[in-house]
Design an enzyme around this catalytic site. Structure first.
Site, PDB file in Angstrom:
ATOM      1  N   GLU A  35      -1.914   2.819  31.190  1.00 46.36           N
ATOM      2  CA  GLU A  35      -0.492   2.642  31.435  1.00 46.36           C
ATOM      3  C   GLU A  35      -0.108   1.324  30.763  1.00 46.36           C
ATOM      4  O   GLU A  35      -0.735   0.299  31.026  1.00 46.36           O
ATOM      5  CB  GLU A  35      -0.231   2.563  32.947  1.00 46.36           C
ATOM      6  CG  GLU A  35       1.240   2.493  33.259  1.00 46.36           C
ATOM      7  CD  GLU A  35       1.544   2.433  34.751  1.00 46.36           C
ATOM      8  OE1 GLU A  35       0.640   2.650  35.573  1.00 46.36           O
ATOM      9  OE2 GLU A  35       2.710   2.147  35.063  1.00 46.36           O
ATOM     10  N   ARG A 264     -15.650   2.549  39.200  1.00 52.54           N
ATOM     11  CA  ARG A 264     -15.037   1.551  38.333  1.00 52.54           C
ATOM     12  C   ARG A 264     -15.935   0.326  38.236  1.00 52.54           C
ATOM     13  O   ARG A 264     -16.844   0.134  39.041  1.00 52.54           O
ATOM     14  CB  ARG A 264     -13.640   1.194  38.817  1.00 52.54           C
ATOM     15  CG  ARG A 264     -13.567   0.499  40.155  1.00 52.54           C
ATOM     16  CD  ARG A 264     -12.132   0.451  40.696  1.00 52.54           C
ATOM     17  NE  ARG A 264     -11.217  -0.255  39.833  1.00 52.54           N
ATOM     18  CZ  ARG A 264     -10.095   0.274  39.323  1.00 52.54           C
ATOM     19  NH1 ARG A 264      -9.779   1.524  39.554  1.00 52.54           N
ATOM     20  NH2 ARG A 264      -9.306  -0.441  38.589  1.00 52.54           N
ATOM     21  N   LYS A 274      -4.617  -5.616  37.486  1.00 50.47           N
ATOM     22  CA  LYS A 274      -3.589  -6.015  36.513  1.00 50.47           C
ATOM     23  C   LYS A 274      -2.518  -6.874  37.164  1.00 50.47           C
ATOM     24  O   LYS A 274      -1.975  -7.770  36.540  1.00 50.47           O
ATOM     25  CB  LYS A 274      -2.944  -4.768  35.903  1.00 50.47           C
ATOM     26  CG  LYS A 274      -3.752  -4.184  34.765  1.00 50.47           C
ATOM     27  CD  LYS A 274      -2.915  -3.193  33.976  1.00 50.47           C
ATOM     28  CE  LYS A 274      -3.439  -1.806  34.167  1.00 50.47           C
ATOM     29  NZ  LYS A 274      -2.656  -0.770  33.498  1.00 50.47           N
TER      30      LYS A 274
HETATM   31  P1  ATP Z   1      -3.493  -0.428  37.746  1.00 49.69           P
HETATM   32  O1  ATP Z   1      -3.828   0.577  38.798  1.00 49.69           O
HETATM   33  O2  ATP Z   1      -3.738  -1.875  38.125  1.00 49.69           O
HETATM   34  O3  ATP Z   1      -2.244  -0.185  37.002  1.00 49.69           O
HETATM   35  P2  ATP Z   1      -5.458   0.925  36.222  1.00 49.69           P
HETATM   36  O4  ATP Z   1      -6.799   0.354  36.348  1.00 49.69           O
HETATM   37  O5  ATP Z   1      -5.181   2.205  36.854  1.00 49.69           O
HETATM   38  O6  ATP Z   1      -4.576  -0.259  36.662  1.00 49.69           O
HETATM   39  P3  ATP Z   1      -4.703   2.116  33.749  1.00 49.69           P
HETATM   40  O7  ATP Z   1      -3.997   1.512  32.606  1.00 49.69           O
HETATM   41  O8  ATP Z   1      -4.058   3.249  34.431  1.00 49.69           O
HETATM   42  O9  ATP Z   1      -4.985   0.947  34.738  1.00 49.69           O
HETATM   43  O10 ATP Z   1      -6.190   2.468  33.355  1.00 49.69           O
HETATM   44  C1  ATP Z   1      -6.512   3.270  32.247  1.00 49.69           C
HETATM   45  C2  ATP Z   1      -7.861   3.878  32.444  1.00 49.69           C
HETATM   46  O11 ATP Z   1      -8.838   2.856  32.612  1.00 49.69           O
HETATM   47  C3  ATP Z   1      -7.908   4.747  33.674  1.00 49.69           C
HETATM   48  O12 ATP Z   1      -8.530   5.982  33.327  1.00 49.69           O
HETATM   49  C4  ATP Z   1      -8.743   3.964  34.638  1.00 49.69           C
HETATM   50  O13 ATP Z   1      -9.466   4.803  35.477  1.00 49.69           O
HETATM   51  C5  ATP Z   1      -9.640   3.137  33.735  1.00 49.69           C
HETATM   52  N1  ATP Z   1     -10.012   1.891  34.386  1.00 49.69           N
HETATM   53  C6  ATP Z   1      -9.186   0.931  34.825  1.00 49.69           C
HETATM   54  N2  ATP Z   1      -9.854  -0.055  35.433  1.00 49.69           N
HETATM   55  C7  ATP Z   1     -11.161   0.272  35.382  1.00 49.69           C
HETATM   56  C8  ATP Z   1     -12.377  -0.343  35.829  1.00 49.69           C
HETATM   57  N3  ATP Z   1     -12.363  -1.504  36.481  1.00 49.69           N
HETATM   58  N4  ATP Z   1     -13.536   0.292  35.573  1.00 49.69           N
HETATM   59  C9  ATP Z   1     -13.557   1.458  34.909  1.00 49.69           C
HETATM   60  N5  ATP Z   1     -12.456   2.090  34.474  1.00 49.69           N
HETATM   61  C10 ATP Z   1     -11.270   1.519  34.689  1.00 49.69           C
HETATM   62 MG    MG Z   2      -3.426   3.478  36.715  1.00 51.97          MG
END
Ligand code: ATP
Ligand code: MG
Length: 558
Positions: A35, A264, A274
């Protein structure tokens, strides 16, 4: 990529291999769906290496990985983030080719799917407030309460949804909900909201829409639209999977993707959310998203962390179903491991004190040979100018040394790296009694030779010729937080920011360092790994170096 092996395996790769073998799909299509509401961090690197890695490993069957911007929420998303994400994925070493997608390109499709659900009697417009919807959702032990608007006719719902789209409702006055089961044991299935009114301008579609789909509704449709075979996400989405499957089952989709969850990445001494990273930037606790102390990919890059070390780290931690916390020392190990092999050695003195070779003529100078990288003999040696006055590290001299001190002390011998053996004959001090000058004599004819009979010389120290050296700003970065779990700190994560996480010193460096381009890296001999700052350093000057990591882990002792 040279460091990707074909022997990697984990439960996801096993499922994918089995699906291919069973002929379930012709090929494998994965996606990385950030995102655009922030910069990518090391946690995202895990997901990127997994998704793009699987595509590379299965390239023979035509596998690919899409980079998809999950830009369905107009409120927190910005074009700056879209650009940074593209840059970071490419820097990490992955290519999306023509597989670049924007979820906002599917707004019409999402809308058609919603209308289709209404026609099937599977969605309704709810005019309860968001508080009422929340309060009537029930909880783990109590079923939810059905909305008074739940049994509207299809015609009425079609009309009201059209009114939502046309801007006929202010925000919060109407939502579209899936009609599933308010008594479901899974709270996610209790008539989840799938569309809401938002009178916001979207970075891609402008003011064309004032209704926006919710993540749980949009995501499976995005995957299906792109014929994704395996939709890999983190464990917190496990309880959302029944709704993912419900959307795929009930909407007119061109493919049936399968969601699989994995753990994760969490790291010690690091915050990964974030929201918290944004707060660090907005409140000025760090100098920006690419501050070298940030766990963002742009921060790690500016710190001098090689992309290959991040890929190696992601491979080492592997993919599992168990949430845990990985020691940041493991990442640092991978960084040192890569840089030890690849980084050329250079000499820099970070805490300088003057050393005078009293028996070396004033106007004389010569070049001595210093190896570029003992780990890679093929990189040869360079010539470094030596003269009467040198800079050495203050800590390499002790007036009153303990027994096992093998560096410089009055009467003792040490070797200048690549040069002569020298003997300390005395010191000069300033008014406060601080050593200002170390006086030495060099032993002629000792370059590249063993110490003469009767001379004990057990160490070599690095040095910079005062006449030839260059001044450089050196930024000594350390971990941003002083506690292993900043998220759990009593006073909040901001209360455990490490006050010494950045020290800037003025150093003397050998002339070769003035030839470095931004992002060139090296080892400062005996000190650590450094990179020429990609923003502030220029070949020829100003010279600005960031410490990537010290030679040894100074935290494990603590
Ligand atoms: P937020 O929920 O803070 O907006 P997010 O981690 O969901 O952040 P996205 O931009 O939606 O952020 O993440 C993109 C992809 O990265 C998603 O498929 C998510 O599962 C993966 N991802 C994010 N953080 C992690 C992490 N700490 N470890 C592994 N994968 C991650
Ligand atoms: Mg997300």
């Amino acid at each position: 990529m040279s460091d990707s092996s074909t022997s990697k395996t984990d439960f996801i790769r096993e499922i994918i291999a089995a699906d291919l073998a069973a002929g379930k799909h012709e090929t494998t299509i994965t996606r990385f769906p950030p995102e655009p509401n922030g910069y990518l961090h090391i946690g995202h690197a895990k997901a990127i290496c997994l998704n793009f890695g699987i595509a590379l490993e299965n390239a023979a069957s035509g596998a690919r990985c899409h980079l998809r911007f999950d830009d369905t929420n107009p409120e927190k998303e910005e074009v700056e983030y879209v650009e940074s994400i593209k840059e970071d994925v490419a820097w990490l070493g992955f290519q999306w080719g023509d597989g670049l997608y924007y979820a906002s390109d599917y707004f019409e499709f999402f809308h058609d799917c919603a209308v289709d659900l209404i026609r099937k009697g599977l969605a309704y417009v709810d005019e309860q407030s968001s508080e009422e919807i929340k309060a009537t959702r029930g909880n783990l032990v109590q079923p939810g309460v059905e909305s008074p608007y739940r049994n509207r006719s299809v015609e009425e719902n079609l009309e009201l949804f059209a009114k939502m789209r046309a801007g006929g409702f202010p925000e919060g006055k109407a939502v579209l909900r899936a009609k599933i089961d308010m008594a479901s044991p899974n709270v996610v299935m209790r008539d989840p909201v799938i569309y809401r009114v938002l009178h916001s301008t979207h970075h891609n579609t402008g003011d064309a829409w004032c209704i926006y789909p919710m993540y749980d509704f949009a995501h499976p449709l995005e995957d299906a639209k792109e014929h994704i075979t395996h939709s890999l996400c983190t464990l917190e989405f496990e309880i959302h999977r029944p709704f993912y499957d419900w959307v795929i089952e009930n909407c007119p989709v061109p493919a049936k993707p399968r969601q699989i969850e994995f753990a994760r990445l969490n790291l010690t001494y690091t915050v990964m959310s974030k929201r918290k990273l944004l707060q660090l930037v907005k409140e000025g606790h760090v100098a920006g998203w690419d501050d070298p102390r940030m766990p963002t990919l742009s921060g790690l890059r500016r710190r001098g962390v090689p992309a290959a070390a991040i890929r190696n780290f992601c491979e080492r931690i592997g993919i599992t179903k168990f949430n845990g916390v990985t020691d940041v020392a493991l990442l640092e190990f991978e960084i040192r491991d890569w840089l030890n092999r690849e980084a050329p050695r250079r000499m820099a003195v970070l805490d300088p004190v003057k050393l005078v070779l009293t028996n070396y003529e004033e106007d004389r100078s010569e070049e001595v040979e210093v190896p570029n990288n003992p780990e890679k003999p093929e990189t040869g040696a360079r010539r470094v100018a030596l003269s009467r006055e040198l800079w050495i590290e203050r800590e390499d001299f002790m007036e009153d040394p303990p027994k096992k001190f093998f560096r410089l002390f009055p009467g003792g011998h040490v070797r200048l790296r690549g040069g002569y053996i020298i003997r300390c004959t005395g010191v000069e001090k300033d008014a406060e009694g601080r050593v200002e000058k170390i006086l030495c004599e060099y032993l002629p004819d000792t370059i590249g030779k063993d110490a003469p009979e009767g001379v004990v010389c057990k160490a070599a120290i690095h040095w910079v010729s005062a006449r030839h050296g260059r001044k450089a700003a050196v930024r000594l970065y350390d971990r941003l937080f002083s506690e292993p779990n900043p998220d759990a700190a009593e006073g909040g994560f901001l209360s455990v920011i490490h006050s010494d996480s950045l020290k800037e010193v003025e150093a003397w460096v050998e002339p070769a360092l003035a030839e470095m381009e931004p992002e060139d890296f090296c080892q400062f001999e005996r000190i650590g790994y450094f990179v020429a700052d990609r923003r502030d350093h220029r070949k020829g000057g100003p010279l600005v170096f960031n410490r990537t990591v010290a030679l040894r882990d100074s935290w494990s002792k603590k």
